[in-house]
Design a protein around this motif. Structure first.
Motif, PDB file in Angstrom:
ATOM      1  N   MET A  18      14.029 -91.535  16.367  1.00 15.52           N
ATOM      2  CA  MET A  18      14.427 -90.968  17.646  1.00 15.52           C
ATOM      3  C   MET A  18      15.938 -90.776  17.610  1.00 15.52           C
ATOM      4  N   PHE A  19      16.413 -89.649  18.124  1.00 14.99           N
ATOM      5  CA  PHE A  19      17.836 -89.331  18.121  1.00 14.99           C
ATOM      6  C   PHE A  19      18.309 -89.139  19.556  1.00 14.99           C
ATOM      7  N   TYR A  20      19.441 -89.751  19.865  1.00  9.32           N
ATOM      8  CA  TYR A  20      20.017 -89.644  21.200  1.00  9.32           C
ATOM      9  C   TYR A  20      21.477 -89.233  21.086  1.00  9.32           C
ATOM     10  N   ASP A  21      21.932 -88.436  22.026  1.00 12.15           N
ATOM     11  CA  ASP A  21      23.341 -88.095  22.132  1.00 12.15           C
ATOM     12  C   ASP A  21      23.943 -89.095  23.112  1.00 12.15           C
ATOM     13  N   LEU A  22      24.520 -90.170  22.575  1.00  9.90           N
ATOM     14  CA  LEU A  22      25.000 -91.254  23.424  1.00  9.90           C
ATOM     15  C   LEU A  22      26.200 -90.856  24.275  1.00  9.90           C
ATOM     16  N   ASP A  30      16.658 -89.351  26.815  1.00 10.54           N
ATOM     17  CA  ASP A  30      16.171 -88.071  26.298  1.00 10.54           C
ATOM     18  C   ASP A  30      16.276 -88.031  24.778  1.00 10.54           C
ATOM     19  N   ASN A  31      15.153 -88.222  24.101  1.00  6.14           N
ATOM     20  CA  ASN A  31      15.094 -88.114  22.647  1.00  6.14           C
ATOM     21  C   ASN A  31      15.280 -86.638  22.300  1.00  6.14           C
ATOM     22  N   SER A  35      12.855 -82.706  22.470  1.00  8.45           N
ATOM     23  CA  SER A  35      13.155 -81.555  23.311  1.00  8.45           C
ATOM     24  C   SER A  35      13.667 -80.344  22.520  1.00  8.45           C
ATOM     25  N   ASP A  36      14.133 -80.575  21.287  1.00  3.72           N
ATOM     26  CA  ASP A  36      14.693 -79.463  20.506  1.00  3.72           C
ATOM     27  C   ASP A  36      14.512 -79.752  19.008  1.00  3.72           C
ATOM     28  N   GLY A  40      16.230 -81.104  13.610  1.00  4.81           N
ATOM     29  CA  GLY A  40      15.580 -81.761  12.484  1.00  4.81           C
ATOM     30  C   GLY A  40      16.474 -81.928  11.261  1.00  4.81           C
ATOM     31  N   TRP A  41      17.579 -81.168  11.188  1.00  7.45           N
ATOM     32  CA  TRP A  41      18.513 -81.286  10.058  1.00  7.45           C
ATOM     33  C   TRP A  41      19.083 -82.701   9.973  1.00  7.45           C
ATOM     34  N   MET A  42      19.017 -83.466  11.058  1.00  4.67           N
ATOM     35  CA  MET A  42      19.588 -84.821  11.069  1.00  4.67           C
ATOM     36  C   MET A  42      18.783 -85.805  10.228  1.00  4.67           C
ATOM     37  N   PHE A  43      17.537 -85.476   9.919  1.00  8.11           N
ATOM     38  CA  PHE A  43      16.711 -86.388   9.129  1.00  8.11           C
ATOM     39  C   PHE A  43      17.327 -86.707   7.768  1.00  8.11           C
ATOM     40  N   SER A  44      17.808 -85.700   7.084  1.00 10.73           N
ATOM     41  CA  SER A  44      18.311 -85.896   5.722  1.00 10.73           C
ATOM     42  C   SER A  44      19.456 -86.907   5.652  1.00 10.73           C
TER      43      SER A  44
END
Length: 74
Positions: A18-22, A30-31, A35-36, A40-44
């Protein structure tokens, strides 16, 4: 890559990170992957760091709760 739904709830292991903009969502409501999917580029880069951490555990294992740290042996 795990979370809990409350202090009195068990730890849950999600299927995907899960990714959040803190900066704009400090309460992690809001993960941004849900929502967007273009994020997905953040996985790598994240999985690369997780892989390095897991590899380091072989040489420097985590200390168990209540265990006294006496140093690492070579």
């Amino acid at each position: 890559m795990r979370y809990t739904e409350g202090i009195d709830k068990p730890i849950v292991t999600p299927l995907l990170p899960m990714f959040y903009d803190l900066t704009s969502d400090p309460h992690e409501n809001d993960n941004i992957l849900s929502s967007d999917l273009t994020n997905g580029w953040m996985f790598s880069p994240v999985l690369k760091v997780v892989g390095k951490y897991e590899a380091s555990l072989k040489q420097y294992p985590n200390i168990k709760v209540g265990e006294e740290f006496t140093g690492y042996t070579k």
